[in-house]
Write a protein that holds these residues in place. Structure first.
Motif, PDB file in Angstrom:
ATOM      1  N   LYS A   1       4.335   7.172   5.530  1.00 45.71           N
ATOM      2  CA  LYS A   1       3.981   6.386   4.361  1.00 45.71           C
ATOM      3  C   LYS A   1       4.927   6.678   3.202  1.00 45.71           C
ATOM      4  O   LYS A   1       5.399   7.802   3.028  1.00 45.71           O
ATOM      5  CB  LYS A   1       2.537   6.657   3.940  1.00 45.71           C
ATOM      6  CG  LYS A   1       1.498   6.191   4.957  1.00 45.71           C
ATOM      7  CD  LYS A   1       0.092   6.401   4.447  1.00 45.71           C
ATOM      8  CE  LYS A   1      -0.942   5.935   5.469  1.00 45.71           C
ATOM      9  NZ  LYS A   1      -0.839   4.479   5.703  1.00 45.71           N
ATOM     10  N   ILE A   2       5.196   5.659   2.413  1.00 44.81           N
ATOM     11  CA  ILE A   2       6.001   5.783   1.206  1.00 44.81           C
ATOM     12  C   ILE A   2       5.274   5.081   0.071  1.00 44.81           C
ATOM     13  O   ILE A   2       4.323   4.320   0.289  1.00 44.81           O
ATOM     14  CB  ILE A   2       7.405   5.150   1.380  1.00 44.81           C
ATOM     15  CG1 ILE A   2       7.272   3.650   1.703  1.00 44.81           C
ATOM     16  CG2 ILE A   2       8.207   5.880   2.433  1.00 44.81           C
ATOM     17  CD1 ILE A   2       8.601   2.920   1.721  1.00 44.81           C
ATOM     18  N   GLU A   3       5.715   5.323  -1.147  1.00 41.51           N
ATOM     19  CA  GLU A   3       5.127   4.669  -2.312  1.00 41.51           C
ATOM     20  C   GLU A   3       5.955   3.420  -2.631  1.00 41.51           C
ATOM     21  O   GLU A   3       7.148   3.500  -2.916  1.00 41.51           O
ATOM     22  CB  GLU A   3       5.130   5.613  -3.514  1.00 41.51           C
ATOM     23  CG  GLU A   3       4.477   5.006  -4.752  1.00 41.51           C
ATOM     24  CD  GLU A   3       4.444   5.977  -5.915  1.00 41.51           C
ATOM     25  OE1 GLU A   3       4.106   5.546  -7.030  1.00 41.51           O
ATOM     26  OE2 GLU A   3       4.784   7.162  -5.698  1.00 41.51           O
ATOM     27  N   PHE A   4       5.327   2.258  -2.552  1.00 44.49           N
ATOM     28  CA  PHE A   4       6.014   1.008  -2.819  1.00 44.49           C
ATOM     29  C   PHE A   4       6.123   0.784  -4.328  1.00 44.49           C
ATOM     30  O   PHE A   4       5.211   1.108  -5.092  1.00 44.49           O
ATOM     31  CB  PHE A   4       5.281  -0.177  -2.178  1.00 44.49           C
ATOM     32  CG  PHE A   4       5.340  -0.172  -0.680  1.00 44.49           C
ATOM     33  CD1 PHE A   4       6.484  -0.594  -0.022  1.00 44.49           C
ATOM     34  CD2 PHE A   4       4.258   0.250   0.077  1.00 44.49           C
ATOM     35  CE1 PHE A   4       6.546  -0.603   1.356  1.00 44.49           C
ATOM     36  CE2 PHE A   4       4.311   0.258   1.466  1.00 44.49           C
ATOM     37  CZ  PHE A   4       5.460  -0.170   2.099  1.00 44.49           C
TER      38      PHE A   4
ATOM     39  N   ASP B   1       1.450  -6.661   1.186  1.00 41.88           N
ATOM     40  CA  ASP B   1       1.478  -5.805   0.000  1.00 41.88           C
ATOM     41  C   ASP B   1       1.724  -4.366   0.451  1.00 41.88           C
ATOM     42  O   ASP B   1       2.839  -4.024   0.827  1.00 41.88           O
ATOM     43  CB  ASP B   1       0.200  -5.958  -0.814  1.00 41.88           C
ATOM     44  CG  ASP B   1       0.357  -5.342  -2.202  1.00 41.88           C
ATOM     45  OD1 ASP B   1       1.508  -5.063  -2.602  1.00 41.88           O
ATOM     46  OD2 ASP B   1      -0.654  -5.150  -2.878  1.00 41.88           O
ATOM     47  N   THR B   2       0.698  -3.514   0.480  1.00 41.12           N
ATOM     48  CA  THR B   2       0.891  -2.135   0.924  1.00 41.12           C
ATOM     49  C   THR B   2       0.161  -1.841   2.232  1.00 41.12           C
ATOM     50  O   THR B   2       0.146  -0.699   2.681  1.00 41.12           O
ATOM     51  CB  THR B   2       0.387  -1.159  -0.163  1.00 41.12           C
ATOM     52  OG1 THR B   2      -0.992  -1.416  -0.425  1.00 41.12           O
ATOM     53  CG2 THR B   2       1.191  -1.324  -1.447  1.00 41.12           C
ATOM     54  N   THR B   3      -0.438  -2.872   2.852  1.00 40.06           N
ATOM     55  CA  THR B   3      -1.187  -2.691   4.099  1.00 40.06           C
ATOM     56  C   THR B   3      -0.267  -2.946   5.287  1.00 40.06           C
ATOM     57  O   THR B   3       0.313  -4.031   5.413  1.00 40.06           O
ATOM     58  CB  THR B   3      -2.385  -3.645   4.158  1.00 40.06           C
ATOM     59  OG1 THR B   3      -3.218  -3.431   3.011  1.00 40.06           O
ATOM     60  CG2 THR B   3      -3.191  -3.410   5.430  1.00 40.06           C
ATOM     61  N   HIS B   4      -0.128  -1.963   6.151  1.00 41.11           N
ATOM     62  CA  HIS B   4       0.757  -2.089   7.301  1.00 41.11           C
ATOM     63  C   HIS B   4       0.215  -3.097   8.302  1.00 41.11           C
ATOM     64  O   HIS B   4      -0.975  -3.097   8.628  1.00 41.11           O
ATOM     65  CB  HIS B   4       0.927  -0.714   7.965  1.00 41.11           C
ATOM     66  CG  HIS B   4       1.763  -0.752   9.202  1.00 41.11           C
ATOM     67  ND1 HIS B   4       1.238  -0.735  10.474  1.00 41.11           N
ATOM     68  CD2 HIS B   4       3.113  -0.802   9.356  1.00 41.11           C
ATOM     69  CE1 HIS B   4       2.215  -0.772  11.360  1.00 41.11           C
ATOM     70  NE2 HIS B   4       3.362  -0.815  10.718  1.00 41.11           N
ATOM     71  N   ARG B   5       1.092  -3.975   8.780  1.00 39.68           N
ATOM     72  CA  ARG B   5       0.694  -4.970   9.775  1.00 39.68           C
ATOM     73  C   ARG B   5       1.298  -4.668  11.145  1.00 39.68           C
ATOM     74  O   ARG B   5       0.593  -4.692  12.151  1.00 39.68           O
ATOM     75  CB  ARG B   5       1.119  -6.366   9.317  1.00 39.68           C
ATOM     76  CG  ARG B   5       0.333  -6.892   8.123  1.00 39.68           C
ATOM     77  CD  ARG B   5      -1.119  -7.147   8.500  1.00 39.68           C
ATOM     78  NE  ARG B   5      -1.248  -8.027   9.645  1.00 39.68           N
ATOM     79  CZ  ARG B   5      -1.215  -9.354   9.597  1.00 39.68           C
ATOM     80  NH1 ARG B   5      -1.056  -9.953   8.405  1.00 39.68           N
ATOM     81  NH2 ARG B   5      -1.346 -10.080  10.675  1.00 39.68           N
ATOM     82  N   VAL B   6       2.602  -4.437  11.197  1.00 40.09           N
ATOM     83  CA  VAL B   6       3.253  -4.225  12.492  1.00 40.09           C
ATOM     84  C   VAL B   6       4.579  -3.499  12.269  1.00 40.09           C
ATOM     85  O   VAL B   6       5.204  -3.639  11.216  1.00 40.09           O
ATOM     86  CB  VAL B   6       3.485  -5.571  13.228  1.00 40.09           C
ATOM     87  CG1 VAL B   6       4.474  -6.441  12.464  1.00 40.09           C
ATOM     88  CG2 VAL B   6       3.989  -5.336  14.661  1.00 40.09           C
ATOM     89  N   THR B   7       4.970  -2.725  13.270  1.00 38.55           N
ATOM     90  CA  THR B   7       6.270  -2.065  13.278  1.00 38.55           C
ATOM     91  C   THR B   7       6.902  -2.269  14.647  1.00 38.55           C
ATOM     92  O   THR B   7       6.235  -2.126  15.681  1.00 38.55           O
ATOM     93  CB  THR B   7       6.145  -0.558  12.988  1.00 38.55           C
ATOM     94  OG1 THR B   7       5.732  -0.374  11.641  1.00 38.55           O
ATOM     95  CG2 THR B   7       7.481   0.154  13.196  1.00 38.55           C
ATOM     96  N   VAL B   8       8.176  -2.621  14.638  1.00 32.79           N
ATOM     97  CA  VAL B   8       8.953  -2.758  15.870  1.00 32.79           C
ATOM     98  C   VAL B   8      10.163  -1.843  15.744  1.00 32.79           C
ATOM     99  O   VAL B   8      10.819  -1.818  14.701  1.00 32.79           O
ATOM    100  CB  VAL B   8       9.391  -4.218  16.102  1.00 32.79           C
ATOM    101  CG1 VAL B   8      10.357  -4.313  17.267  1.00 32.79           C
ATOM    102  CG2 VAL B   8       8.190  -5.103  16.336  1.00 32.79           C
TER     103      VAL B   8
END
Length: 659
Positions: free
Chosen positions: A369-372, A346-353
């Motif tokens: 951060k951005i507004e989804f 949803d709006t919770t960050h899990r991982v970035t590559v």
């Protein structure tokens, strides 16, 4: 030279600005400003150094402003992800300061499998069964990724040659779109039998009785929620009472002759810029499949999943997962590659590559951060939009269409559209296919391409001789009897039809055709079937050919390097036949084809003029085709609900029984 001549010569020099003055000298008082004819090397060197320093400072500022930061992640930063997971970029971060605003457009990508009760006649026996269909409704891609990197080179003539009508296989099962007006389970067989003469029908029945009969005999064909009974006019919401006054300032009517375009458009030759795509996973999808459909190559998928496996161990993306993908330019190519991909619950960050400067994917910090939003969005680089041709391929492959189907779609619009024109944000495509995506032999039934708020529909239809082709709602094929870009590869548009400044003479005059640049020797084709009227050197056109077609149409081809053998006045040519080769003869600044279309002797814009169709359905098929159009539209517009349409019962002396 005598004294009089010397005086006259001196007077002319003086009149032109020359004067008799002493020579320049570097002897000036130490530390004083140079005066008159004196030159100070110290002052000259200081001026030059000041200019060079100013130039370097300005160049550095422009470099930072326009290019921005190149590195989004480094291996060192990746190692500290656990310590700074919730960190936000510093106020002085170049990522935030140099990010220029880009237009953001909403996108949709809906692929849905629907089932409808289909009626088909086999050997005189009507059968009713459930048939699956696949509908695709998506916005055309506004960025070119690896999905469309290896597509066939755009060649309009070769493309049109592949758009020949299909011949139905006698052993193949005919796809029916004849929707039955009720839901059925399993398969029904419908037979007809003559009415018994001893039990004639009543002379007349009331509307109430007819409605009751339909209600009892055809389940699902009529419901109470549909309003009044069939024989009565439905309530209209499109009319208003004459006594009701319209509030002041209210605007009524439809705006006509209005074109919606981006507010600004950068030059077409701008380099690839970064763009970010945000999308929501609508149903559980394998991680690799989601990446592949968004422009990742097999090697990229392996590298990204390997980089995130210690932080994100799932191999499937659950419903509601959000993907945030940043694309950027690749070296030596117009194709965009993924620079960074982030996964959110949803709006919770899990991982970035992210991609490092060394070309490796590593885990990285969460991006700003951005507004989804509920809708999928994508930033649009108006200076780097793909062509219609490439966008169709990009969108088709993203939705799992096979290359033959995508090529067919592009070919069907090659006559009517300039496929080398760039798409606009919001352009879309709608497709109806028989069966499901998992099947290998899906048939294309319907395509609707919407460009700049103009929709062009094409419907599949088969005639009695087994020929299958696609027609617009008026029963005309997409084929036109004249080509718009009649040379191999289509050429590069250099100058459009209309008034312009002449590149050689410099005056402002009408350019009576379209200039399509190509290499010398590129084959030029006849725009349509016709007769050669001229084939010779013709003034500023150089080597020139003019063809006469039906109904007052002529086409002309200028600046050829050579005219093909057999092309002489009176010779007949067919569409696509080679009539010459690109050159730069006559009044020309480089190798190109000057192409003209004339109607009754008057030139028109070859890329914009509405051309007649080459083929249309015979009158005998018009009723059947109109029924097919209505049935197909019922399928694509039913939006996942059971398909039910009114059933028309003809007054005939027969009864119907279902087994």
């Amino acid at each position: 030279m005598n004294a009089a001549q010397r005086n006259r010569h001196a007077a002319l020099l003086k009149a032109t600005g020359y004067e008799d003055s002493p020579a320049l000298t570097v002897k000036s008082p130490e530390g004083a400003l140079p005066q008159g004819r004196e030159i100070s090397f110290a002052w000259l060197a200081g001026t030059v150094l000041t200019g060079v320093t100013s130039f370097m400072l300005m160049a550095g500022a422009l470099q930072v402003s326009f290019k921005g930061q190149d590195t989004f992640s480094t291996p060192f930063e990746a190692l500290s992800i656990s310590a700074s997971q919730g960190a936000t970029p510093a106020p002085t971060s170049l990522v935030g300061k140099t990010r220029r605003a880009k237009p953001v457009t909403q996108t949709h990508s809906d692929l849905e499998v629907i089932e409808a009760s289909i009626r088909e006649v086999v050997d005189g026996v009507a059968r009713i069964r459930n048939q699956p269909f696949t509908t695709i409704n998506a916005t055309l891609a506004t960025a070119s990724t690896a999905l469309s990197e290896d597509i066939p080179t755009y060649d309009p003539v070769a493309l049109l040659a592949r758009n020949e009508p299909l011949r139905a296989n006698p052993s193949a099962e005919l796809v029916s779109t004849d929707i039955y007006g009720a839901d059925v389970e399993g398969e029904l067989t419908v037979r007809t039998a003559a009415l018994e003469l001893t039990d004639p029908p009543h002379r007349a029945i009331s509307d109430m009785s007819a409605a009751q009969f339909v209600r009892l005999s055809v389940e699902g064909a009529y419901t109470d929620a549909e309003g009044p009974l069939m024989a009565y006019a439905p309530p209209s919401t499109s009319l208003r009472e004459l006594g009701i006054e319209i509030a002041p300032g209210t605007v009524e009517g439809v705006a006509e002759n209005v074109t919606v375009m981006p507010k600004t458009r950068a030059a077409e030759d701008m380099g690839s810029l970064r763009t970010e795509r945000v999308l929501t996973i609508r149903e559980e999808t394998p991680l690799a499949e989601a990446f592949m459909r968004n422009g990742f190559t097999t090697e990229m998928v392996a590298a990204v999943t390997r980089a995130m496996q210690n932080v994100y161990t799932q191999t499937d993306l659950p419903e509601g997962t959000r993907l945030r993908i940043l694309f950027g330019a690749s070296r030596g190519s117009q194709t965009l590659i993924p620079y960074r991909v982030s996964i959110y619950d949803d709006t919770t960050h899990r991982v970035t590559v992210a991609l490092t400067d060394q070309g490796r994917y590593v885990t990285a910090l969460e991006p700003p951060k951005i507004e989804f939003t509920e809708e999928d969005t994508e930033e649009v680089n108006v200076g780097n939009l793909p062509t219609i041709y490439r966008s169709i391929w990009e969108t088709g492959r993203k939705h799992g269409l096979d290359d033959a189907t995508i090529d067919r779609i592009a070919a069907m619009y090659a006559y009517d559209l300039d496929l080398t024109r760039r798409v606009s944000p919001g352009d879309s495509i709608e497709i109806l296919l028989s069966g499901t995506v998992e099947e290998d032999n899906q048939d294309l039934l319907y395509v609707a391409l919407t460009l700049s708020n103009t929709t062009r529909e094409l419907f599949r239809f088969q005639t009695e001789d087994g020929v299958i082709d696609f027609y617009n709602p008026d029963g005309e094929t997409g084929k036109q009897f004249l080509l718009r870009r009649p040379l191999e590869g289509g050429g590069t548009l250099r100058s459009r039809y209309g008034y312009r400044r002449h590149p050689i003479f410099g005056d402002y005059r009408l350019h009576t055709g379209t200039d399509l640049a190509a290499r010398s020797g590129t084959p030029i084709y006849a725009g349509g079937d016709g007769i050669v009227e001229m084939a010779q050197w013709y003034s500023g056109y150089g080597r020139y050919v003019e063809l006469r077609h039906a109904n007052g149409y002529n086409t002309a081809y200028g600046h050829m390097s050579a005219i093909a053998d057999g092309i002489s006045p009176g010779a007949r040519v067919t569409q696509g036949q080679v009539i010459g080769y690109v050159g730069s003869t006559g009044q020309s600044t480089g190798p190109h084809l000057h192409y003209e279309i004339k109607i009754n002797g008057n030139t028109v814009d070859p890329l914009a003029v509405k051309l007649p169709r080459a083929n249309s359905l015979p009158q005998q098929y018009q009723t059947e085709f109109a029924s097919t159009v209505a049935q197909v539209r019922a399928l694509v517009e039913q939006d996942g609900t059971p398909v039910t349409t009114p059933v028309t019962v003809a007054a005939a002396p027969a009864t119907t029984t279902a087994n």
